[in-house]
Write a protein that holds these residues in place. Structure first.
Motif, PDB file in Angstrom:
ATOM      1  N   LEU A  83     -27.449   7.872   0.247  1.00 15.37           N
ATOM      2  CA  LEU A  83     -27.675   9.341  -0.277  1.00 15.37           C
ATOM      3  C   LEU A  83     -28.022  10.105   0.923  1.00 15.37           C
ATOM      4  N   VAL A  84     -28.752  10.044   1.990  1.00 14.68           N
ATOM      5  CA  VAL A  84     -28.999  10.555   3.237  1.00 14.68           C
ATOM      6  C   VAL A  84     -27.519  10.806   3.769  1.00 14.68           C
ATOM      7  N   LYS A  85     -26.628   9.927   4.023  1.00 16.23           N
ATOM      8  CA  LYS A  85     -25.368   9.912   4.578  1.00 16.23           C
ATOM      9  C   LYS A  85     -24.554  11.006   3.878  1.00 16.23           C
ATOM     10  N   VAL A  86     -24.533  10.871   2.546  1.00 16.95           N
ATOM     11  CA  VAL A  86     -23.814  11.836   1.854  1.00 16.95           C
ATOM     12  C   VAL A  86     -24.311  13.337   1.952  1.00 16.95           C
ATOM     13  N   ASP A 139     -37.814  -6.642  -2.615  1.00 10.36           N
ATOM     14  CA  ASP A 139     -36.913  -6.437  -1.792  1.00 10.36           C
ATOM     15  C   ASP A 139     -36.111  -5.173  -1.445  1.00 10.36           C
ATOM     16  N   ASP A 140     -35.340  -5.031  -0.478  1.00  6.35           N
ATOM     17  CA  ASP A 140     -35.104  -3.700   0.349  1.00  6.35           C
ATOM     18  C   ASP A 140     -34.036  -2.960  -0.177  1.00  6.35           C
ATOM     19  N   ASP A 141     -33.599  -3.511  -1.316  1.00  6.43           N
ATOM     20  CA  ASP A 141     -32.150  -2.783  -1.755  1.00  6.43           C
ATOM     21  C   ASP A 141     -32.039  -1.337  -2.141  1.00  6.43           C
ATOM     22  N   TRP A 142     -33.424  -0.831  -2.436  1.00  6.76           N
ATOM     23  CA  TRP A 142     -33.322   0.525  -2.631  1.00  6.76           C
ATOM     24  C   TRP A 142     -33.176   1.522  -1.341  1.00  6.76           C
ATOM     25  N   LYS A 143     -33.535   0.738  -0.232  1.00 11.75           N
ATOM     26  CA  LYS A 143     -33.323   1.339   1.038  1.00 11.75           C
ATOM     27  C   LYS A 143     -31.843   1.769   1.422  1.00 11.75           C
ATOM     28  N   LYS A 173     -35.173  13.080 -11.140  1.00  7.83           N
ATOM     29  CA  LYS A 173     -34.005  12.767 -10.306  1.00  7.83           C
ATOM     30  C   LYS A 173     -34.138  11.183  -9.870  1.00  7.83           C
ATOM     31  N   ASP A 174     -33.151  11.034  -9.008  1.00  8.79           N
ATOM     32  CA  ASP A 174     -33.107   9.942  -8.201  1.00  8.79           C
ATOM     33  C   ASP A 174     -34.459   9.706  -7.415  1.00  8.79           C
ATOM     34  N   ASP A 175     -34.829   8.324  -7.482  1.00  7.59           N
ATOM     35  CA  ASP A 175     -36.174   8.320  -6.849  1.00  7.59           C
ATOM     36  C   ASP A 175     -36.463   8.021  -5.408  1.00  7.59           C
ATOM     37  N   ALA A 176     -35.259   8.228  -4.616  1.00 10.49           N
ATOM     38  CA  ALA A 176     -35.074   8.704  -3.254  1.00 10.49           C
ATOM     39  C   ALA A 176     -35.787   9.925  -3.129  1.00 10.49           C
ATOM     40  N   TYR A 177     -35.635  10.863  -3.954  1.00  4.58           N
ATOM     41  CA  TYR A 177     -35.996  12.282  -3.716  1.00  4.58           C
ATOM     42  C   TYR A 177     -37.677  12.248  -4.288  1.00  4.58           C
ATOM     43  N   PRO A 178     -38.481  12.453  -3.157  1.00  4.19           N
ATOM     44  CA  PRO A 178     -40.001  12.363  -3.543  1.00  4.19           C
ATOM     45  C   PRO A 178     -40.346  13.499  -3.985  1.00  4.19           C
ATOM     46  N   ILE A 179     -41.495  13.343  -4.935  1.00  2.00           N
ATOM     47  CA  ILE A 179     -42.181  14.737  -5.236  1.00  2.00           C
ATOM     48  C   ILE A 179     -43.370  15.070  -4.126  1.00  2.00           C
TER      49      ILE A 179
END
Length: 345
Positions: A234-237, A224-228, A173-179
């Motif tokens: 994603l959190v907002k959604v 950089d912090d573009d991933w944040k 999945k998207d890497d915002a989702y952690p293992i």
């Protein structure tokens, strides 16, 4: 005949005209291709001259009375070493690129070793981070890279009677989702007794004496912090996603609260976004004599060990099918499977 003559006249007119535009092709080459070629050359030069990686072996005592949180602290310190080109000179003349680090675990016939490759300029800092978190470890120079135990090419390796399976691991999945991490395995009170890599160590320790497994985790601090921003969106959604259920008594759809599972996912993502980010490549190689080589073990052993960190509602690992040393006529891109297999090996 008239059609052929017309076509001949057309080419006689067009070809000289195209040749006369040689200056345009040269301009395109200089403006578009030359900068890319120069940047590739100067960055490669920077890697060879400035990085000068050193290979170190980490010898760990049998009993380690430290929490996995100590290893997390080491990676936090490594992330603080991030670098990037900050001006035109550093990018186009010096070729500066972010430095990479490699943390490796190998098994030579069941004998497990831990290694790290770090830029020579950062060696003392990384060693100090390890000793601060694990005072009992030993860090030693490796005289000869273990990779040199085998021939440089697959053809030479095959001629000596060996077979290989290698691959990279990707997130599903998207890497915002952690293992799953040590945080999710047990309660904080028990974390000092937890060994999150025990599953992988068991796989490495159980192979035969003539087999090898090499696991390599290559990391580079993200600059950089573009991933944040993407993670925050994603959190907002997820926070705005509301569950609706049909209420028979009123005949209407009504809003309900989020499930406990949804709340846990949000907490895990927000915890993940709070950590320093690395660009990561995880890859492994299984080498064995052809008479005992088993594709089933090579393909699944390390993969299954890494997926002890999976959760279906968060993230897990998957094979990178474009990289693994398998190829078939029945799978994309469906052409020249033997050539693809040789190239991948």
């Amino acid at each position: 005949m008239e059609f052929i003559e017309a076509g001949s006249n057309f080419f006689n007119l067009v070809i000289p005209w195209m040749v006369s535009l040689w200056w345009l092709y040269l301009f395109i080459g200089l403006v578009v291709l030359l900068p890319s070629l120069w940047l590739s050359y100067i960055q490669d030069y920077y890697k060879r001259i400035s990085l000068r990686p050193v290979l170190l072996e980490i010898r760990i005592p049998r009993e380690v009375e430290r929490s996995p949180r100590a290893m997390e602290q080491i990676f936090t310190q490594v992330h603080a070493l991030r670098n990037a080109a900050s001006n035109i000179e550093e990018k186009w003349w010096q070729g500066e690129v972010p430095k990479t680090f490699s943390f490796e675990v190998t098994s030579f016939g069941g004998e497990v070793h831990f290694y790290m490759r770090v830029p020579g300029s950062h060696r003392n800092i990384v060693e100090a981070a390890f000793y601060a978190s694990y005072p009992d470890v030993e860090i030693m120079d490796v005289k000869e890279d273990y990779v040199r135990r085998f021939p440089k090419t697959f053809d030479e390796l095959f001629a000596k009677g060996y077979q290989i399976f290698g691959n990279e691991l990707l997130l599903a999945k998207d890497d915002a989702y952690p293992i799953r991490t040590y945080y999710d395995f047990e309660t904080p009170e028990d974390e000092s007794k937890l060994d999150p890599v025990a599953g992988l160590m068991e796989v490495l320790a159980k192979i035969g004496k003539s087999e090898d497994i090499w696991v390599q985790i290559v990391i580079r601090p993200h600059v950089d912090d573009d991933w944040k921003t993407a993670g925050a969106n994603l959190v907002k959604v997820l926070k705005e996603r509301a569950k609706t259920e049909f209420e028979p008594s009123s005949g209407k759809f009504v809003m309900t609260d989020r499930s406990p599972g949804d709340i846990e996912v949000l907490k895990a993502i927000e915890r993940n976004l709070a950590k320093p980010r690395f660009d990561v490549v995880i890859r492994y190689l299984y080498i064995a004599p052809q008479n005992i080589f088993t594709l089933n073990f090579g393909q699944r052993s390390v993969f299954s060990a890494f997926n002890q960190y999976m959760t279906e509602n968060l993230n897990k690992f998957r094979h990178n099918y474009d990289m693994w040393t398998r190829a078939s006529l029945w799978f994309s891109p469906f052409l020249f499977p033997r050539r693809r297999l040789k190239a991948r090996r």
